[in-house]
Scaffold this active site. Structure first.
Site, PDB file in Angstrom:
ATOM      1  N   GLU A  41      55.176  79.261  14.371  1.00  0.00           N
ATOM      2  CA  GLU A  41      55.478  80.670  14.087  1.00  0.00           C
ATOM      3  C   GLU A  41      54.408  81.329  13.232  1.00  0.00           C
ATOM      4  O   GLU A  41      54.095  82.509  13.386  1.00  0.00           O
ATOM      5  CB  GLU A  41      56.837  80.801  13.380  1.00  0.00           C
TER       6      GLU A  41
ATOM      7  N   GLU B  18      63.630  74.007  16.887  1.00  0.00           N
ATOM      8  CA  GLU B  18      64.798  74.236  16.022  1.00  0.00           C
ATOM      9  C   GLU B  18      66.105  73.942  16.757  1.00  0.00           C
ATOM     10  O   GLU B  18      67.039  73.391  16.176  1.00  0.00           O
ATOM     11  CB  GLU B  18      64.788  75.682  15.506  1.00  0.00           C
TER      12      GLU B  18
ATOM     13  N   ALA C 295      61.365  80.768  20.815  1.00  0.00           N
ATOM     14  CA  ALA C 295      62.110  81.985  21.137  1.00  0.00           C
ATOM     15  C   ALA C 295      61.214  82.814  22.048  1.00  0.00           C
ATOM     16  O   ALA C 295      59.999  82.635  22.076  1.00  0.00           O
ATOM     17  CB  ALA C 295      62.439  82.743  19.862  1.00  0.00           C
TER      18      ALA C 295
ATOM     19  N   GLY D 131      61.475  78.013  18.057  1.00  0.00           N
ATOM     20  CA  GLY D 131      62.926  77.965  18.237  1.00  0.00           C
ATOM     21  C   GLY D 131      63.381  76.840  19.148  1.00  0.00           C
ATOM     22  O   GLY D 131      64.519  76.378  19.047  1.00  0.00           O
TER      23      GLY D 131
END
Ligand code: DAK
Length: 257
Positions: free
Chosen positions: A131, A111, A65, A108
């Site tokens: 993360e 993911e 992200a 992300g």
């Protein structure tokens, strides 16, 4: 229609989405999620599309992200705006989605690849959920999907330390379907996608539902679900066409319904 964060194309029944934020190694921001959802919505509606392929660049599928977008956020805002919450819709799509991953697939980005139905990886791919090194935790299913695929020990170690794994390790532990040399990635993934798009649309969507059922219940319930759908398939024209073509020694021609 031009997009700010994506390149979109379609051919041979395959919808191709290329994440396109090279200046940020395809880091996933709000605009990218919004555009990805728009494109996937359109592909779901388009009868000509039988399979979707999501890819990035040779250097990065997506490096997570967008940390620069997230850095100053605080709790009430992220919660009330459901920050990046619509991202999960990738996993709810009915048509199959393949992730063709080269380079970094981190946080992300990993993911997102895990939300797809399977991953084909280039030999330079690296997967990780770093993360913890940023003082946060995965937010889009990483702890759940990686643990289901790779097992508890591998997932715990990777998630708690933030270390990444290479393509060979990802293939060994069942995270990726197969690994190909980087220059062959797109061709290999397109070939799989074309093959899927050419099958009976009904059979493909039923199959995706059956396999996804594995995560939702017991073996007995899954077997009953599969049996019912198997029986229902005999109500489709594609079953008549597929079996008839085999007996007549010709290629089947499936409809788009
Ligand atoms: N965000 C923003 N920018 C990024 C980025 C990222 N994740 N990753 C790379 N970039 C940018 C860099 O800042 C740099 O920009 P400039 O400095 O040139 O302006 C440019 O991309 C090139 O990166 P590097 O210079 O760092 O390139 P290197 O080859 O040296 O290193 C790297 C590549 C991938 C090892 C490194 O860039 C890196 O460590 N990137 C960060 C990886 C990371 O920590 N990812 C996890 C982010 S946290 C949620 C769901 C999920 C999430 C959040 C919310 N909800 C549903 C609410 C997920 C969270 C995350 O993913």
């Amino acid at each position: 229609m031009p997009y700010e964060t994506l390149l979109v194309d379609q051919a041979d029944g395959v919808g191709l989405v290329t994440l396109n934020r090279p200046e940020a190694l395809n880091a996933i921001n709000t605009a990218l999620i919004d555009e990805l959802n728009q494109v996937l919505d359109a592909f779901e509606r388009d009868a000509n599309i039988g399979c979707v392929l999501i890819t990035g660049s040779a250097k990065a599928f997506a490096a997570g992200a967008d940390v620069k977008e997230m850095a100053e956020l605080c709790f009430p805002g992220t919660y009330l705006d459901d920050f990046l919450g619509r991202w999960d819709r990738v996993a709810e799509r009915r048509k199959p989605i393949i992730a063709a991953v080269a380079g970094h697939a981190l946080g992300g980005g990993f993911e997102l690849a895990l939300m797809c139905d399977f991953i084909i990886a280039a030999d330079n791919a690296r997967f990780g959920l770093p993360e913890v090194k940023l003082g946060v935790i995965p937010g889009s299913g990483g702890t759940q999907r990686l643990t289901r695929l790779a097992g508890r020990a591998k997932a715990m170690e990777m998630i708690l330390t933030g270390r990444s794994m290479d393509a060979a390790e990802a293939e060994r532990c069942g995270v990726v379907a197969r690994v190909v040399p980087l220059p062959e990635l797109l061709d290999a993934a397109m070939q799989s996608a074309r093959q899927i798009a050419a099958q009976s649309r009904t059979a493909v969507l039923l199959l995706k539902e059956c396999v996804n059922r594995v995560d939702e219940g017991s073996l007995g319930e899954g077997l009953r679900f599969e049996r019912r759908l198997f029986q229902a398939v005999f109500a489709t024209p594609d079953q008549k066409e597929g079996m008839g073509a085999f007996i007549e020694k010709r290629k089947p021609v499936f409809g788009k319904q």
